[in-house]
Motif scaffolding. Sequence first.
Motif, PDB file in Angstrom:
ATOM      1  N   LYS A   1       6.203  -5.375   5.063  1.00 17.99           N
ATOM      2  CA  LYS A   1       4.866  -5.529   5.651  1.00 17.99           C
ATOM      3  C   LYS A   1       3.874  -4.699   4.842  1.00 17.99           C
ATOM      4  O   LYS A   1       3.599  -3.547   5.179  1.00 17.99           O
ATOM      5  CB  LYS A   1       4.875  -5.110   7.113  1.00 17.99           C
ATOM      6  N   PRO A   2       3.314  -5.267   3.771  1.00 19.61           N
ATOM      7  CA  PRO A   2       2.414  -4.498   2.914  1.00 19.61           C
ATOM      8  C   PRO A   2       1.051  -4.273   3.568  1.00 19.61           C
ATOM      9  O   PRO A   2       0.585  -5.105   4.351  1.00 19.61           O
ATOM     10  CB  PRO A   2       2.271  -5.387   1.677  1.00 19.61           C
ATOM     11  N   ASP A   3       0.450  -3.150   3.224  1.00 21.04           N
ATOM     12  CA  ASP A   3      -0.931  -2.914   3.638  1.00 21.04           C
ATOM     13  C   ASP A   3      -1.860  -3.778   2.796  1.00 21.04           C
ATOM     14  O   ASP A   3      -2.764  -4.435   3.299  1.00 21.04           O
ATOM     15  CB  ASP A   3      -1.266  -1.434   3.477  1.00 21.04           C
ATOM     16  N   THR A   4      -1.599  -3.785   1.480  1.00 24.12           N
ATOM     17  CA  THR A   4      -2.405  -4.575   0.543  1.00 24.12           C
ATOM     18  C   THR A   4      -1.522  -5.579  -0.172  1.00 24.12           C
ATOM     19  O   THR A   4      -0.419  -5.246  -0.616  1.00 24.12           O
ATOM     20  CB  THR A   4      -3.073  -3.656  -0.505  1.00 24.12           C
TER      21      THR A   4
ATOM     22  N   LYS B   1       3.119   0.704  -0.093  1.00 27.06           N
ATOM     23  CA  LYS B   1       2.356  -0.121   0.846  1.00 27.06           C
ATOM     24  C   LYS B   1       1.667  -1.313   0.181  1.00 27.06           C
ATOM     25  O   LYS B   1       0.828  -1.961   0.781  1.00 27.06           O
ATOM     26  CB  LYS B   1       1.330   0.742   1.573  1.00 27.06           C
ATOM     27  N   THR B   2       2.053  -1.598  -1.060  1.00 27.34           N
ATOM     28  CA  THR B   2       1.414  -2.691  -1.796  1.00 27.34           C
ATOM     29  C   THR B   2       2.434  -3.754  -2.168  1.00 27.34           C
ATOM     30  O   THR B   2       3.511  -3.443  -2.679  1.00 27.34           O
ATOM     31  CB  THR B   2       0.745  -2.172  -3.086  1.00 27.34           C
ATOM     32  N   GLY B   3       2.098  -4.998  -1.916  1.00 27.77           N
ATOM     33  CA  GLY B   3       2.932  -6.124  -2.307  1.00 27.77           C
ATOM     34  C   GLY B   3       2.240  -6.959  -3.368  1.00 27.77           C
ATOM     35  O   GLY B   3       1.004  -7.023  -3.414  1.00 27.77           O
ATOM     36  N   ILE B   4       3.033  -7.576  -4.237  1.00 25.11           N
ATOM     37  CA  ILE B   4       2.496  -8.467  -5.272  1.00 25.11           C
ATOM     38  C   ILE B   4       3.112  -9.844  -5.077  1.00 25.11           C
ATOM     39  O   ILE B   4       4.339  -9.986  -5.048  1.00 25.11           O
ATOM     40  CB  ILE B   4       2.800  -7.938  -6.683  1.00 25.11           C
TER      41      ILE B   4
ATOM     42  N   LYS C   1      -6.886   1.422  -7.260  1.00 22.70           N
ATOM     43  CA  LYS C   1      -7.726   2.369  -6.515  1.00 22.70           C
ATOM     44  C   LYS C   1      -8.354   1.682  -5.308  1.00 22.70           C
ATOM     45  O   LYS C   1      -8.535   2.290  -4.254  1.00 22.70           O
ATOM     46  CB  LYS C   1      -8.802   2.943  -7.427  1.00 22.70           C
ATOM     47  N   THR C   2      -8.666   0.401  -5.477  1.00 24.95           N
ATOM     48  CA  THR C   2      -9.262  -0.356  -4.377  1.00 24.95           C
ATOM     49  C   THR C   2      -8.289  -0.465  -3.204  1.00 24.95           C
ATOM     50  O   THR C   2      -8.693  -0.562  -2.047  1.00 24.95           O
ATOM     51  CB  THR C   2      -9.635  -1.780  -4.859  1.00 24.95           C
ATOM     52  N   MET C   3      -6.983  -0.424  -3.506  1.00 21.38           N
ATOM     53  CA  MET C   3      -5.973  -0.529  -2.441  1.00 21.38           C
ATOM     54  C   MET C   3      -6.135   0.570  -1.396  1.00 21.38           C
ATOM     55  O   MET C   3      -5.857   0.356  -0.212  1.00 21.38           O
ATOM     56  CB  MET C   3      -4.556  -0.426  -3.035  1.00 21.38           C
ATOM     57  N   ASN C   4      -6.553   1.744  -1.845  1.00 20.46           N
ATOM     58  CA  ASN C   4      -6.615   2.881  -0.946  1.00 20.46           C
ATOM     59  C   ASN C   4      -7.962   2.983  -0.214  1.00 20.46           C
ATOM     60  O   ASN C   4      -8.184   3.906   0.543  1.00 20.46           O
ATOM     61  CB  ASN C   4      -6.367   4.174  -1.716  1.00 20.46           C
ATOM     62  N   LYS C   5      -8.827   2.011  -0.506  1.00 17.93           N
ATOM     63  CA  LYS C   5     -10.119   1.997   0.159  1.00 17.93           C
ATOM     64  C   LYS C   5     -10.171   0.854   1.157  1.00 17.93           C
ATOM     65  O   LYS C   5      -9.442  -0.097   1.082  1.00 17.93           O
ATOM     66  CB  LYS C   5     -11.249   1.822  -0.876  1.00 17.93           C
ATOM     67  N   LYS C   6     -11.088   0.947   2.045  1.00 19.24           N
ATOM     68  CA  LYS C   6     -11.262  -0.115   3.035  1.00 19.24           C
ATOM     69  C   LYS C   6     -11.982  -1.275   2.381  1.00 19.24           C
ATOM     70  O   LYS C   6     -13.042  -1.117   1.786  1.00 19.24           O
ATOM     71  CB  LYS C   6     -12.060   0.400   4.227  1.00 19.24           C
TER      72      LYS C   6
END
Length: 392
Positions: free
Chosen positions: A279-282, A307-310, A386-391
């Motif tokens: 269950k990725p965040d991004t 927390k990132t999936g591709i 970097k965008t992954m960690n931002k809203k």
Amino acid sequence: MTKNISNNAQKLFLKGSEAIARTVANCQPRVIAAYPITPQTGIIEELVRLKTQRQANFSFIQTESEHSALSVVLGAAAMGVPTYTATSSQGLLHMAEVIYNLPGLRLPVVMTCANRSISAPINIWNDHQDAMAVRDAGWIMLWAENIQEAIEQHWLAFILSQKLRLPVMVNVDGFRLTHASEPVILPQAKLIHKLLTNKIKPVLDINQPQTTGWFALPEVYHRQRLSLRKFIAASWPIISQTTNNFNALWEPIKHALENTNPATAGYQGTATHYYGPEKPDTLIMAMGSIVGELRDIVQQHKIASQKTGILKVQIYRPFPGDEILSYLNKASKIIVIDRAPGLGAQPPLFSDIKSCLPAGYNKKIVSTIIGLGGDIKLKEINKITKTMNKKI
């Protein structure tokens, strides 16, 4: 470097164009026609070398243009002959008339598109604008991340083309794959033909003359084009079964020779390949060789990698909307990377994804365009991480 592994495969170190050519030769098309264009030329040169050294047996026609090359293989396919061609960029655009004819005539042809930017201005390096220009012509479209995947997709392309009686385009990033070299597992002809029959029912037969591609009045034309649209949309069960059979035969052989564990290589769907947490965040979506760089950079960022999936799209046409949607539902942030600008509209992959979303879908999806004209800058990919960690 060459290492024979039984009668099924060879472990080799090959340039991309050589690997594609040898795979095509092992699929044993009987007619190949082509006109040279950078960065496709190396594929055709290697095929001709194999023919002149009697390592392959096919009729080769070097035509005066790309339009003529595709016309030659159209005629051969109509006679029930397995065929192949390759092109790139302006050459693909020069083929446009015949590109639309082939699906309408339901003829099986396999073509490599060594993806390259289109003019103007003139540029010979890689992006996806050429193939995107004909994405709705009725071809099955595959996209390779690396040379090994290009090998496998060409084998699969011949199988799908003959099963569906539709042309298949295998997209490989020009220079980034055609001119790069890497260790590969190359399937031998004996193994390839456990799945590939090369038996094609001819449309034309001198003993039973008939008309094909006739002049159609509006009512008939409308009905036939919608019939083709319906058939392509309904082709997923055949594509899924074919890819399952392909993977069942090939993956154990490949992973045994690579000495890798398939369980650590992500999740392989019919049209996509997913890497990352359940269950990725991004979720980042892309096609082609950029996926490898994305995966490497995400893995370097320990927090992001957790927390990132591709999601890699390997079969682009028909568009795998349902398969993609199942992954979108698991993520809270979605980034779509295109390597074509979508002039006058949204970028193509982003547009396709938006079109398959159900009513009321409220997750924001961000579009990012990278690497037009071949220059993929690492700072652009780092900017994405970097965008992954931002809203969003």
